[in-house]
Design a protein around this motif. Sequence first.
Motif, PDB file in Angstrom:
ATOM      1  N   ALA A 146      57.240  87.427  20.153  1.00  0.00           N
ATOM      2  CA  ALA A 146      58.079  86.292  20.536  1.00  0.00           C
ATOM      3  C   ALA A 146      57.628  85.763  21.889  1.00  0.00           C
ATOM      4  O   ALA A 146      57.721  86.453  22.898  1.00  0.00           O
ATOM      5  CB  ALA A 146      59.543  86.709  20.580  1.00  0.00           C
ATOM      6  N   HIS A 147      57.121  84.545  21.911  1.00  0.00           N
ATOM      7  CA  HIS A 147      56.736  83.928  23.178  1.00  0.00           C
ATOM      8  C   HIS A 147      56.683  82.419  23.017  1.00  0.00           C
ATOM      9  O   HIS A 147      56.577  81.898  21.895  1.00  0.00           O
ATOM     10  CB  HIS A 147      55.384  84.457  23.662  1.00  0.00           C
ATOM     11  N   CYS A 148      56.805  81.724  24.115  1.00  0.00           N
ATOM     12  CA  CYS A 148      56.724  80.269  24.103  1.00  0.00           C
ATOM     13  C   CYS A 148      56.319  79.801  25.487  1.00  0.00           C
ATOM     14  O   CYS A 148      56.299  80.577  26.447  1.00  0.00           O
ATOM     15  CB  CYS A 148      58.070  79.654  23.698  1.00  0.00           C
ATOM     16  N   ASP A 149      55.991  78.523  25.595  1.00  0.00           N
ATOM     17  CA  ASP A 149      55.714  77.906  26.881  1.00  0.00           C
ATOM     18  C   ASP A 149      57.015  77.295  27.379  1.00  0.00           C
ATOM     19  O   ASP A 149      57.467  76.266  26.878  1.00  0.00           O
ATOM     20  CB  ASP A 149      54.637  76.836  26.734  1.00  0.00           C
ATOM     21  N   ALA A 150      57.637  77.956  28.350  1.00  0.00           N
ATOM     22  CA  ALA A 150      58.936  77.504  28.840  1.00  0.00           C
ATOM     23  C   ALA A 150      58.846  76.101  29.447  1.00  0.00           C
ATOM     24  O   ALA A 150      59.803  75.322  29.352  1.00  0.00           O
ATOM     25  CB  ALA A 150      59.484  78.493  29.873  1.00  0.00           C
ATOM     26  N   ALA A 151      57.707  75.765  30.051  1.00  0.00           N
ATOM     27  CA  ALA A 151      57.556  74.433  30.639  1.00  0.00           C
ATOM     28  C   ALA A 151      57.573  73.356  29.559  1.00  0.00           C
ATOM     29  O   ALA A 151      58.199  72.306  29.716  1.00  0.00           O
ATOM     30  CB  ALA A 151      56.257  74.365  31.440  1.00  0.00           C
ATOM     31  N   GLU A 152      56.894  73.623  28.456  1.00  0.00           N
ATOM     32  CA  GLU A 152      56.875  72.648  27.355  1.00  0.00           C
ATOM     33  C   GLU A 152      58.271  72.468  26.759  1.00  0.00           C
ATOM     34  O   GLU A 152      58.701  71.342  26.475  1.00  0.00           O
ATOM     35  CB  GLU A 152      55.894  73.104  26.273  1.00  0.00           C
ATOM     36  N   VAL A 153      58.984  73.583  26.577  1.00  0.00           N
ATOM     37  CA  VAL A 153      60.349  73.504  26.056  1.00  0.00           C
ATOM     38  C   VAL A 153      61.230  72.699  27.007  1.00  0.00           C
ATOM     39  O   VAL A 153      62.031  71.849  26.582  1.00  0.00           O
ATOM     40  CB  VAL A 153      60.930  74.918  25.848  1.00  0.00           C
ATOM     41  N   THR A 154      61.079  72.932  28.300  1.00  0.00           N
ATOM     42  CA  THR A 154      61.878  72.228  29.297  1.00  0.00           C
ATOM     43  C   THR A 154      61.650  70.724  29.237  1.00  0.00           C
ATOM     44  O   THR A 154      62.600  69.928  29.246  1.00  0.00           O
ATOM     45  CB  THR A 154      61.546  72.750  30.701  1.00  0.00           C
ATOM     46  N   PRO A 157      51.263  75.909  32.146  1.00  0.00           N
ATOM     47  CA  PRO A 157      52.185  76.604  31.243  1.00  0.00           C
ATOM     48  C   PRO A 157      52.961  77.725  31.950  1.00  0.00           C
ATOM     49  O   PRO A 157      52.485  78.293  32.919  1.00  0.00           O
ATOM     50  CB  PRO A 157      51.274  77.182  30.170  1.00  0.00           C
ATOM     51  N   VAL A 158      54.160  78.006  31.409  1.00  0.00           N
ATOM     52  CA  VAL A 158      54.998  79.090  31.911  1.00  0.00           C
ATOM     53  C   VAL A 158      55.346  79.972  30.712  1.00  0.00           C
ATOM     54  O   VAL A 158      56.346  79.738  30.030  1.00  0.00           O
ATOM     55  CB  VAL A 158      56.284  78.570  32.592  1.00  0.00           C
ATOM     56  N   PRO A 159      54.513  80.977  30.419  1.00  0.00           N
ATOM     57  CA  PRO A 159      54.773  81.813  29.231  1.00  0.00           C
ATOM     58  C   PRO A 159      56.062  82.616  29.388  1.00  0.00           C
ATOM     59  O   PRO A 159      56.311  83.225  30.427  1.00  0.00           O
ATOM     60  CB  PRO A 159      53.551  82.746  29.194  1.00  0.00           C
ATOM     61  N   ALA A 160      56.888  82.596  28.341  1.00  0.00           N
ATOM     62  CA  ALA A 160      58.158  83.321  28.345  1.00  0.00           C
ATOM     63  C   ALA A 160      58.253  84.180  27.096  1.00  0.00           C
ATOM     64  O   ALA A 160      57.825  83.766  26.014  1.00  0.00           O
ATOM     65  CB  ALA A 160      59.334  82.349  28.408  1.00  0.00           C
ATOM     66  N   ALA A 161      58.825  85.382  27.244  1.00  0.00           N
ATOM     67  CA  ALA A 161      58.938  86.329  26.136  1.00  0.00           C
ATOM     68  C   ALA A 161      60.201  86.057  25.329  1.00  0.00           C
ATOM     69  O   ALA A 161      61.134  86.865  25.270  1.00  0.00           O
ATOM     70  CB  ALA A 161      58.929  87.765  26.659  1.00  0.00           C
ATOM     71  N   CYS A 162      60.251  84.883  24.709  1.00  0.00           N
ATOM     72  CA  CYS A 162      61.343  84.508  23.810  1.00  0.00           C
ATOM     73  C   CYS A 162      60.828  83.388  22.929  1.00  0.00           C
ATOM     74  O   CYS A 162      59.732  82.864  23.157  1.00  0.00           O
ATOM     75  CB  CYS A 162      62.589  84.067  24.597  1.00  0.00           C
ATOM     76  N   THR A 163      61.589  83.015  21.923  1.00  0.00           N
ATOM     77  CA  THR A 163      61.154  81.927  21.060  1.00  0.00           C
ATOM     78  C   THR A 163      61.543  80.589  21.681  1.00  0.00           C
ATOM     79  O   THR A 163      62.467  80.503  22.488  1.00  0.00           O
ATOM     80  CB  THR A 163      61.789  82.043  19.667  1.00  0.00           C
ATOM     81  N   ASP A 164      60.822  79.543  21.294  1.00  0.00           N
ATOM     82  CA  ASP A 164      61.141  78.223  21.826  1.00  0.00           C
ATOM     83  C   ASP A 164      62.518  77.758  21.368  1.00  0.00           C
ATOM     84  O   ASP A 164      63.226  77.052  22.093  1.00  0.00           O
ATOM     85  CB  ASP A 164      60.078  77.203  21.415  1.00  0.00           C
ATOM     86  N   ARG A 165      62.934  78.193  20.173  1.00  0.00           N
ATOM     87  CA  ARG A 165      64.262  77.820  19.678  1.00  0.00           C
ATOM     88  C   ARG A 165      65.364  78.433  20.536  1.00  0.00           C
ATOM     89  O   ARG A 165      66.354  77.765  20.860  1.00  0.00           O
ATOM     90  CB  ARG A 165      64.416  78.264  18.226  1.00  0.00           C
ATOM     91  N   GLU A 166      65.191  79.709  20.913  1.00  0.00           N
ATOM     92  CA  GLU A 166      66.194  80.372  21.745  1.00  0.00           C
ATOM     93  C   GLU A 166      66.296  79.701  23.112  1.00  0.00           C
ATOM     94  O   GLU A 166      67.400  79.427  23.606  1.00  0.00           O
ATOM     95  CB  GLU A 166      65.849  81.847  21.907  1.00  0.00           C
ATOM     96  N   LEU A 167      65.140  79.429  23.723  1.00  0.00           N
ATOM     97  CA  LEU A 167      65.160  78.825  25.049  1.00  0.00           C
ATOM     98  C   LEU A 167      65.695  77.397  24.990  1.00  0.00           C
ATOM     99  O   LEU A 167      66.412  76.962  25.905  1.00  0.00           O
ATOM    100  CB  LEU A 167      63.747  78.841  25.645  1.00  0.00           C
ATOM    101  N   ALA A 168      65.375  76.669  23.930  1.00  0.00           N
ATOM    102  CA  ALA A 168      65.891  75.307  23.785  1.00  0.00           C
ATOM    103  C   ALA A 168      67.409  75.326  23.642  1.00  0.00           C
ATOM    104  O   ALA A 168      68.108  74.470  24.207  1.00  0.00           O
ATOM    105  CB  ALA A 168      65.250  74.627  22.584  1.00  0.00           C
ATOM    106  N   GLN A 169      67.939  76.297  22.892  1.00  0.00           N
ATOM    107  CA  GLN A 169      69.389  76.385  22.720  1.00  0.00           C
ATOM    108  C   GLN A 169      70.082  76.678  24.040  1.00  0.00           C
ATOM    109  O   GLN A 169      71.119  76.075  24.360  1.00  0.00           O
ATOM    110  CB  GLN A 169      69.739  77.461  21.695  1.00  0.00           C
TER     111      GLN A 169
END
Length: 293
Positions: free
Chosen positions: A139-147, A172-184
């Motif tokens: 589980a990972h995503c780019d937190a900056a892109e989600v933001t 990029p800011v890699p985060a150990a979560c899914t993009d859906r979780e961070l977006a929510q």
Amino acid sequence: MVSPLRRLDRAVGELAAGLPPDHTLPGGPGQRGSVSVGGPPELRQLTAGFNRMARTVTAALEQQRRLVADTSHQMRNPMAALRLRVDALQTHLRPTADRTYAGVNTELDRLETLLDDILALAAAEHRAGELTVTDDPGAHCDAAEVTLNQHRLWEPVARRASVRLTAEAAGPVPAACTDRELAQVTDILLDNAIKYAGDGARVRLRCAAEGPYAAVTVTDDGPGLRAEEIDRATTRFWRSARQTGTSGTGLGLAIAEQLLAGRGGRLELTPAHPHGLRTRAVVPGAHADGDPR
């Protein structure tokens, strides 16, 4: 000696997370929620006691989950039917009943939102429990892109509310979560900030890597919360007395907190200076391959 202890230790961890252990009793298939009995008499006695407790606890948890799911299913149909009937009445009402009609629709909207939020909280709590014992290194995503994506979605909403929304994210800011979780989580923080900051307020959305963590911060210059209110802000159904005229259920921050906790993160609320509120969603960072730092 060690093997039964390892099985018991894993079963305790799974039970603490609200999950039925993966082992079965030697009495036959289908007896989930128990760890196999073996080892010295003292250990067998301890294991048997644990099995009895595990069956009781897991049965209660499963009943609770089914209650939430069944309630959702059973309530949605009557709610939809009730709204259709209320809408059909509009053409038969006198002008003097417009205020009452609007009030009924407002309460229906509130009930539908409350139902959705309760289900979202139940799902977040269950997911957090699963992740405490289930490894998900991918589980990972780019937190900056989600933001930045969430900023594009919420900017028109902020404009209609007379709020200026800006974003800052150097990726990029890699985060150990899914993009859906961070977006929510980001949706919840932005919704609160735009809703409660007030007309003419400024809301700043920022994403950055902070050591081994990735942080998404939402800061507004609205009235904010007092210290004693901040301590209660993540309590379920709690809302400030100054926000009684604003729509909401008081579950948003509780949902965000559970989603972050499932990934080993946290939710931070602090006053902004000179006034306002700063909310931070902090999650462990991740390497490019998705492994946590």
